[in-house]
Design a protein around this motif. Structure first.
Motif, PDB file in Angstrom:
ATOM      1  N   ALA A 169     -16.496   4.444 -10.648  1.00 43.64           N
ATOM      2  CA  ALA A 169     -16.901   4.981  -9.666  1.00 43.64           C
ATOM      3  C   ALA A 169     -16.442   3.824  -8.466  1.00 43.64           C
ATOM      4  N   PRO A 170     -15.804   4.254  -7.235  1.00 44.00           N
ATOM      5  CA  PRO A 170     -15.194   3.290  -6.493  1.00 44.00           C
ATOM      6  C   PRO A 170     -16.391   2.407  -5.646  1.00 44.00           C
ATOM      7  N   ALA A 171     -16.026   1.098  -5.312  1.00 46.26           N
ATOM      8  CA  ALA A 171     -17.057   0.311  -4.392  1.00 46.26           C
ATOM      9  C   ALA A 171     -17.697   0.747  -3.376  1.00 46.26           C
TER      10      ALA A 171
ATOM     11  N   ASP B 271     -39.109   0.787 -13.530  1.00 43.16           N
ATOM     12  CA  ASP B 271     -38.121   0.688 -14.762  1.00 43.16           C
ATOM     13  C   ASP B 271     -36.548   1.244 -14.100  1.00 43.16           C
ATOM     14  N   LEU B 272     -36.760   2.498 -13.442  1.00 45.27           N
ATOM     15  CA  LEU B 272     -35.716   3.186 -12.896  1.00 45.27           C
ATOM     16  C   LEU B 272     -35.028   2.355 -11.663  1.00 45.27           C
ATOM     17  N   LEU B 273     -35.969   1.771 -10.918  1.00 50.06           N
ATOM     18  CA  LEU B 273     -35.569   0.931  -9.932  1.00 50.06           C
ATOM     19  C   LEU B 273     -34.713  -0.316 -10.311  1.00 50.06           C
ATOM     20  N   ASP B 274     -35.468  -0.871 -11.258  1.00 49.48           N
ATOM     21  CA  ASP B 274     -34.890  -2.307 -11.865  1.00 49.48           C
ATOM     22  C   ASP B 274     -33.566  -1.942 -12.467  1.00 49.48           C
ATOM     23  N   ARG B 275     -33.307  -0.690 -12.927  1.00 49.52           N
ATOM     24  CA  ARG B 275     -32.104  -0.384 -13.544  1.00 49.52           C
ATOM     25  C   ARG B 275     -30.992  -0.545 -12.615  1.00 49.52           C
ATOM     26  N   ALA B 276     -31.372   0.314 -11.615  1.00 50.70           N
ATOM     27  CA  ALA B 276     -30.226   0.582 -10.564  1.00 50.70           C
ATOM     28  C   ALA B 276     -29.801  -0.756  -9.848  1.00 50.70           C
ATOM     29  N   ARG B 277     -31.003  -1.520  -9.317  1.00 53.75           N
ATOM     30  CA  ARG B 277     -30.626  -2.742  -8.870  1.00 53.75           C
ATOM     31  C   ARG B 277     -29.902  -3.737  -9.800  1.00 53.75           C
ATOM     32  N   GLY B 278     -30.210  -3.707 -11.027  1.00 49.19           N
ATOM     33  CA  GLY B 278     -29.700  -4.514 -11.950  1.00 49.19           C
ATOM     34  C   GLY B 278     -28.203  -4.365 -12.098  1.00 49.19           C
TER      35      GLY B 278
ATOM     36  N   ASP C 289     -26.006  -2.737 -21.024  1.00 46.41           N
ATOM     37  CA  ASP C 289     -25.388  -4.009 -20.771  1.00 46.41           C
ATOM     38  C   ASP C 289     -26.152  -4.800 -19.633  1.00 46.41           C
ATOM     39  N   VAL C 290     -26.769  -4.071 -18.851  1.00 48.79           N
ATOM     40  CA  VAL C 290     -27.750  -4.772 -17.930  1.00 48.79           C
ATOM     41  C   VAL C 290     -28.629  -5.758 -18.410  1.00 48.79           C
ATOM     42  N   PRO C 291     -28.458  -7.108 -17.659  1.00 51.17           N
ATOM     43  CA  PRO C 291     -29.255  -8.064 -18.509  1.00 51.17           C
ATOM     44  C   PRO C 291     -30.690  -7.813 -18.383  1.00 51.17           C
ATOM     45  N   ALA C 292     -31.538  -7.838 -19.175  1.00 51.76           N
ATOM     46  CA  ALA C 292     -33.175  -7.899 -19.107  1.00 51.76           C
ATOM     47  C   ALA C 292     -33.457  -8.955 -18.049  1.00 51.76           C
ATOM     48  N   ALA C 293     -33.146 -10.117 -17.917  1.00 51.72           N
ATOM     49  CA  ALA C 293     -33.314 -11.217 -17.083  1.00 51.72           C
ATOM     50  C   ALA C 293     -33.101 -10.768 -15.553  1.00 51.72           C
ATOM     51  N   GLU C 294     -31.956  -9.662 -15.386  1.00 57.85           N
ATOM     52  CA  GLU C 294     -31.570  -9.278 -14.023  1.00 57.85           C
ATOM     53  C   GLU C 294     -32.597  -8.308 -13.391  1.00 57.85           C
ATOM     54  N   ALA C 295     -33.171  -7.529 -14.413  1.00 58.76           N
ATOM     55  CA  ALA C 295     -34.448  -6.561 -14.225  1.00 58.76           C
ATOM     56  C   ALA C 295     -35.667  -7.512 -13.788  1.00 58.76           C
ATOM     57  N   ASP C 296     -35.848  -8.446 -14.587  1.00 59.17           N
ATOM     58  CA  ASP C 296     -37.069  -9.185 -14.437  1.00 59.17           C
ATOM     59  C   ASP C 296     -37.171  -9.997 -13.023  1.00 59.17           C
ATOM     60  N   ALA C 297     -35.623 -10.345 -12.597  1.00 58.37           N
ATOM     61  CA  ALA C 297     -35.524 -11.046 -11.565  1.00 58.37           C
ATOM     62  C   ALA C 297     -36.033 -10.369  -9.953  1.00 58.37           C
ATOM     63  N   VAL C 298     -36.216  -8.963 -10.491  1.00 64.16           N
ATOM     64  CA  VAL C 298     -36.806  -8.020  -9.341  1.00 64.16           C
ATOM     65  C   VAL C 298     -38.002  -8.259  -8.924  1.00 64.16           C
ATOM     66  N   SER C 299     -38.089  -8.660  -7.381  1.00 68.81           N
ATOM     67  CA  SER C 299     -39.640  -8.858  -7.015  1.00 68.81           C
ATOM     68  C   SER C 299     -40.507  -7.708  -7.027  1.00 68.81           C
TER      69      SER C 299
ATOM     70  N   ARG D 117     -26.492  -5.387  -8.926  1.00 63.86           N
ATOM     71  CA  ARG D 117     -26.129  -6.932  -9.004  1.00 63.86           C
ATOM     72  C   ARG D 117     -25.069  -7.271  -9.869  1.00 63.86           C
ATOM     73  N   GLU D 118     -25.085  -6.715 -11.058  1.00 60.92           N
ATOM     74  CA  GLU D 118     -23.953  -6.987 -11.819  1.00 60.92           C
ATOM     75  C   GLU D 118     -22.579  -6.596 -11.421  1.00 60.92           C
ATOM     76  N   PHE D 119     -22.346  -5.580 -10.717  1.00 60.66           N
ATOM     77  CA  PHE D 119     -21.343  -5.079 -10.090  1.00 60.66           C
ATOM     78  C   PHE D 119     -20.945  -6.193  -9.016  1.00 60.66           C
ATOM     79  N   GLN D 120     -21.836  -6.653  -8.123  1.00 59.19           N
ATOM     80  CA  GLN D 120     -21.516  -7.642  -7.037  1.00 59.19           C
ATOM     81  C   GLN D 120     -21.120  -9.037  -7.577  1.00 59.19           C
ATOM     82  N   ARG D 121     -21.614  -9.169  -8.715  1.00 62.57           N
ATOM     83  CA  ARG D 121     -21.107 -10.494  -9.439  1.00 62.57           C
ATOM     84  C   ARG D 121     -19.897 -10.593 -10.095  1.00 62.57           C
ATOM     85  N   THR D 122     -19.698  -9.426 -10.518  1.00 62.03           N
ATOM     86  CA  THR D 122     -18.449  -9.391 -11.659  1.00 62.03           C
ATOM     87  C   THR D 122     -17.357  -8.373 -11.017  1.00 62.03           C
ATOM     88  N   GLY D 123     -17.652  -7.408 -10.182  1.00 59.99           N
ATOM     89  CA  GLY D 123     -16.780  -6.486  -9.654  1.00 59.99           C
ATOM     90  C   GLY D 123     -16.446  -5.398 -10.528  1.00 59.99           C
TER      91      GLY D 123
END
Length: 421
Positions: free
Chosen positions: A344-346, A383-390, A406-416, A393-399
């Motif tokens: 999917a395009p950026a 969980d759905l919100l965390d997965r989407a945000r994770g 493959d979404v890091p669990a820590a990424e989801a946990d980082a969501v406030s 964030r991964e897309f912004q970090r790596t492109g």
């Protein structure tokens, strides 16, 4: 109203032709209609129904055109309510999205057959027995009361578990999987029924129940059999496309049952008043007619349209409706982002992410009362919100977008969590 046999034949041929067109060109190949396809064809079917009203106006006059439009709008509103039940049934049987068109079209066809039969039975009864208006009025008043009772109690009914379905399950062997859109399949050398046939049986059973409310309602607006038949037929045709067009809005019309209760109650009272005017029952006013004010077609049309407009506006803009809109929007956008293909395009990703961020900001303004009522599973929702945000964030970090697993669990946990309310 004088309708020649030739007009009847042409009308029936046109309606059957429209139905056949759907079977041949729309549902023969299983697919999920796009929003554009659903919008275009919904507009075409509604346009045909409105143009037919103009034909009635030219050929038979404004009185009958008004009765047709009142009947069409009422039947269309009841049909939209039927879509809720179809949605529940298909969800209960987990019908694949691409096969739902065929199920819906079967439901529409069966509804048209059932209601046509009841139309001619009802017309015959009305012509022979004026007291039938009392019966029709009572049916509608009881239906209105049942709708109100259901809304007040908040009890949910398993529409997929009607008596017809239970009988089918008892006497027919059913597989626990779908075989495309086939009604029967073979397993271990035995021919067995698939859940697809069971879904159609469930919808057919509910169609019969719907007809018992629908036909008395329209006979309360016009006693012209031709107008009753055409209003019912045109309200059903195009219902399949309307389902896919407003699928996301169906659960947001939270006050539709209240609106329909008011409309059915109003028509029920109108029928009873008409029955009193035509009275020939000996135990009521000695068999003589009772002088009452009869409701005009114009007033009926105004009440029906007015109630539906208020119902829709209240559903969408009341505090509860607004809360449902926000919560539903957050869930929809999050699900859309999670399901985005990796290629999917950026710009598409950024657009969805920005929309989700705006909705999450609004989520904090939703009353805890409505959050508790409308979010069926808080854990699944977060969980759905965390997965989407994770994923974003991964897309912004790596492109590059990772696969969901493959979404890091820590990424989801980082969501406030406070941002969720």
């Amino acid at each position: 109203m004088d309708v020649s046999p030739a007009v009847w034949i042409v009308t029936v041929v046109v309606i059957l032709g429209m139905l056949a067109f759907d079977y041949v060109f729309h549902v023969r190949k299983a697919h999920e209609p796009t929003l554009r396809e659903a919008a275009v064809w919904s507009s075409i079917y509604v346009g045909i129904a409105l143009v037919f009203g103009l034909v009635v106006l030219v050929l038979w006059g404004g009185q009958y055109a008004g009765e047709y439009y009142a009947g069409y709008i009422t039947e269309k509103a009841l049909s939209v309510d039927n879509l809720f039940v179809f949605l529940i049934i298909m969800a209960s049987f987990t019908v694949p999205r691409e096969d739902q068109q065929k199920v819906l079209l079967f439901g529409i066809t069966f509804a048209l057959i059932a209601r046509t039969a009841l139309i001619f039975v009802g017309a015959g009864l009305i012509n022979e027995f004026a007291w039938v208006f009392y019966l029709f009025g009572l049916i509608l008043l009881l239906t209105a009361g049942s709708l109100i009772k259901g809304e007040v109690s908040g009890g949910e009914k398993d529409e997929a578990d009607n008596v017809v379905t239970r009988i089918a399950k008892r006497f027919m062997h059913t597989t626990d999987y779908y075989d495309g859109d086939k009604l029967f399949t073979w397993r271990n050398g035995k021919r067995m029924m698939t859940p697809m046939l069971l879904v159609m049986v469930a919808i057919g059973g509910t169609d019969i129940l719907f007809a018992l409310d629908s036909i008395p309602a329209i006979f309360g607006l016009t006693q012209q059999t031709y107008l009753v038949f055409t209003a019912v037929a045109f309200s059903l045709l195009g219902l399949r496309q309307l389902y896919f067009l407003i699928d996301g809005l169906l659960d947001r019309l939270i006050y539709l049952s209240w609106g329909l209760a008011v409309i059915l109650g109003f028509i029920g009272v109108k029928l009873v008043m008409h029955a009193l005017h035509e009275n020939n029952l000996p135990f009521i006013n000695d068999g003589e007619h009772v002088t009452v004010v009869e409701v005009s077609t114009g007033l009926s049309l105004g009440v029906i349209v007015g109630v539906l407009v208020v119902t829709v506006l209240a559903s969408l803009y009341s505090p509860k409706g607004r809360a449902l809109r926000i919560i539903g929007g957050v869930q929809t956008v999050s699900q859309q982002y999670v399901e985005l293909p990796q290629e999917a395009p950026a710009p598409e990703r950024e657009k969805l992410a920005a929309k989700g961020a705006r909705l999450r900001e609004k989520l904090s303004t939703v009353s805890p009362r409505y959050r508790d009522e409308l979010i069926t599973s808080e854990e699944h929702f977060h969980d759905l919100l965390d997965r989407a945000r994770g994923k974003h964030r991964e897309f912004q970090r790596t492109g590059a977008a990772p696969a969901p697993e493959d979404v890091p669990a820590a990424e989801a946990d980082a969501v406030s969590k406070p941002e969720h309310g």
